[in-house]
Write a protein that holds these residues in place. Structure first.
Motif, mmCIF file in Angstrom:
data_model
loop_
_atom_site.group_PDB
_atom_site.id
_atom_site.type_symbol
_atom_site.label_atom_id
_atom_site.label_comp_id
_atom_site.label_asym_id
_atom_site.label_seq_id
_atom_site.Cartn_x
_atom_site.Cartn_y
_atom_site.Cartn_z
ATOM 1 N N ASN A 60 0.878 -1.167 0.000
ATOM 2 C CA ASN A 60 0.000 0.000 0.000
ATOM 3 C C ASN A 60 0.913 1.214 0.000
ATOM 4 N N LEU A 61 1.097 1.814 -1.175
ATOM 5 C CA LEU A 61 2.102 2.852 -1.389
ATOM 6 C C LEU A 61 1.472 4.235 -1.424
ATOM 7 N N VAL A 62 2.089 5.159 -0.684
ATOM 8 C CA VAL A 62 1.645 6.548 -0.611
ATOM 9 C C VAL A 62 2.882 7.422 -0.786
ATOM 10 N N VAL A 63 2.738 8.516 -1.540
ATOM 11 C CA VAL A 63 3.845 9.463 -1.743
ATOM 12 C C VAL A 63 3.438 10.810 -1.136
ATOM 13 N N PRO A 64 3.855 11.078 0.126
ATOM 14 C CA PRO A 64 3.496 12.345 0.763
ATOM 15 C C PRO A 64 4.409 13.506 0.380
ATOM 16 N N VAL A 65 5.582 13.193 -0.184
ATOM 17 C CA VAL A 65 6.541 14.230 -0.572
ATOM 18 C C VAL A 65 7.123 13.863 -1.931
ATOM 19 N N GLY A 66 7.059 14.814 -2.874
ATOM 20 C CA GLY A 66 7.642 14.591 -4.190
ATOM 21 C C GLY A 66 6.684 13.921 -5.153
ATOM 22 N N THR A 67 7.259 13.352 -6.223
ATOM 23 C CA THR A 67 6.482 12.695 -7.276
ATOM 24 C C THR A 67 7.210 11.418 -7.683
ATOM 25 N N VAL A 68 6.460 10.313 -7.720
ATOM 26 C CA VAL A 68 7.051 9.022 -8.066
ATOM 27 C C VAL A 68 6.182 8.346 -9.114
ATOM 28 N N ARG A 69 6.840 7.816 -10.134
ATOM 29 C CA ARG A 69 6.167 7.036 -11.173
ATOM 30 C C ARG A 69 6.411 5.562 -10.889
ATOM 31 N N PHE A 70 5.331 4.815 -10.716
ATOM 32 C CA PHE A 70 5.393 3.382 -10.482
ATOM 33 C C PHE A 70 5.035 2.663 -11.772
ATOM 34 N N ILE A 71 5.832 1.676 -12.126
ATOM 35 C CA ILE A 71 5.552 0.829 -13.281
ATOM 36 C C ILE A 71 5.303 -0.576 -12.745
ATOM 37 N N LEU A 72 4.145 -1.107 -13.067
ATOM 38 C CA LEU A 72 3.764 -2.448 -12.636
ATOM 39 C C LEU A 72 3.774 -3.357 -13.854
ATOM 40 N N PHE A 73 4.231 -4.581 -13.659
ATOM 41 C CA PHE A 73 4.261 -5.556 -14.737
ATOM 42 C C PHE A 73 3.668 -6.860 -14.231
ATOM 43 N N ASP A 74 2.667 -7.354 -14.950
ATOM 44 C CA ASP A 74 1.951 -8.565 -14.561
ATOM 45 C C ASP A 74 2.318 -9.706 -15.497
ATOM 46 N N ASP A 75 3.060 -10.673 -14.996
ATOM 47 C CA ASP A 75 3.388 -11.835 -15.823
ATOM 48 C C ASP A 75 2.728 -13.104 -15.279
ATOM 49 N N ARG A 76 1.666 -12.920 -14.484
ATOM 50 C CA ARG A 76 0.936 -14.080 -13.949
ATOM 51 C C ARG A 76 0.174 -14.750 -15.096
ATOM 52 N N ASP A 77 0.399 -16.025 -15.288
ATOM 53 C CA ASP A 77 -0.203 -16.770 -16.404
ATOM 54 C C ASP A 77 -1.717 -16.858 -16.340
ATOM 55 N N ASN A 78 -2.288 -16.843 -15.155
ATOM 56 C CA ASN A 78 -3.729 -17.042 -15.023
ATOM 57 C C ASN A 78 -4.537 -15.742 -15.087
ATOM 58 N N GLN A 79 -3.967 -14.690 -15.590
ATOM 59 C CA GLN A 79 -4.644 -13.398 -15.647
ATOM 60 C C GLN A 79 -4.949 -13.012 -17.092
ATOM 61 N N ASP A 80 -6.039 -12.248 -17.275
ATOM 62 C CA ASP A 80 -6.411 -11.768 -18.606
ATOM 63 C C ASP A 80 -5.369 -10.806 -19.176
ATOM 64 N N ASN A 81 -4.690 -10.098 -18.309
ATOM 65 C CA ASN A 81 -3.749 -9.084 -18.775
ATOM 66 C C ASN A 81 -2.301 -9.516 -18.582
ATOM 67 N N VAL A 82 -2.007 -10.774 -18.880
ATOM 68 C CA VAL A 82 -0.651 -11.279 -18.733
ATOM 69 C C VAL A 82 0.302 -10.490 -19.632
ATOM 70 N N ASN A 83 1.478 -10.190 -19.101
ATOM 71 C CA ASN A 83 2.522 -9.419 -19.782
ATOM 72 C C ASN A 83 2.103 -7.989 -20.101
ATOM 73 N N GLN A 84 1.269 -7.417 -19.249
ATOM 74 C CA GLN A 84 0.821 -6.035 -19.407
ATOM 75 C C GLN A 84 1.496 -5.150 -18.369
ATOM 76 N N PHE A 85 1.688 -3.884 -18.734
ATOM 77 C CA PHE A 85 2.220 -2.862 -17.843
ATOM 78 C C PHE A 85 1.083 -1.955 -17.389
ATOM 79 N N GLN A 86 1.251 -1.398 -16.211
ATOM 80 C CA GLN A 86 0.382 -0.325 -15.733
ATOM 81 C C GLN A 86 1.283 0.738 -15.130
ATOM 82 N N GLU A 87 1.037 1.977 -15.491
ATOM 83 C CA GLU A 87 1.831 3.105 -15.007
ATOM 84 C C GLU A 87 0.965 3.964 -14.102
ATOM 85 N N VAL A 88 1.485 4.299 -12.915
ATOM 86 C CA VAL A 88 0.755 5.125 -11.951
ATOM 87 C C VAL A 88 1.731 6.148 -11.401
ATOM 88 N N THR A 89 1.360 7.418 -11.443
ATOM 89 C CA THR A 89 2.166 8.477 -10.839
ATOM 90 C C THR A 89 1.462 8.962 -9.587
#
Length: 147
Positions: A60-89
């Motif tokens: 559970n990530l919170v950024v109280p100071v500054g700006t951070v870009r998180f890149i998530l990568f899902d390589d779980r075989d049993n998911q609809d979005n396998v090998n997908q990225f998600q970007e959250v700032t």
């Protein structure tokens, strides 16, 4: 594209005389799955930390100071979005929010802006080296220069 199990929760900022109160998490919040530990990480501007994933820990990530870009990568075989990225700032300026990441999602993050950023993780379990997997940045192909 959103990765299954990843949630972004808007958080409240309470304006008070002399300084604001920044909420992070309550036991009644969506995404709360127990408490193991809370810790802070700092990241310098343009620095990149990653890749890592937890086998059991919910982040559970919170950024109280500054700006951070998180890149998530899902390589779980049993998911609809396998090998997908998600970007959250995350930052106060971009709409103060908490990013909840379930186990088995790769995460890397980059400090943006001109100042050192601060990341709070409220984890459901205590950190254990045995439940963390790591990869070098080049092992998951992502263009970190575009932002």
């Amino acid at each position: 594209m959103a990765i299954n199990g990843v949630n972004i929760t808007p958080l409240s900022i309470i304006d008070t005389k002399g300084g604001d109160v920044l909420h992070a998490m309550k036991i009644s919040d969506h995404g709360y799955s127990g408490f193991g530990e809370a810790y802070f990480s700092t990241i310098e501007p343009d620095a990149i930390k990653g890749w890592k994933r937890h086998k059991q820990m919910v982040l559970n990530l919170v950024v109280p100071v500054g700006t951070v870009r998180f890149i998530l990568f899902d390589d779980r075989d049993n998911q609809d979005n396998v090998n997908q990225f998600q970007e959250v700032t995350l930052s106060i300026e971009d709409g103060y929010s908490r990013l909840t990441i379930p186990p088995m999602i790769w995460v890397g993050f980059q400090g943006l802006g001109l100042q050192k950023s601060l990341v709070l993780n409220i984890a459901n379990i205590e950190h254990s080296p045995e439940e963390v997997e790591r990869k070098e940045l080049a092992e998951i192909k992502f263009n970190w220069s575009k932002y």
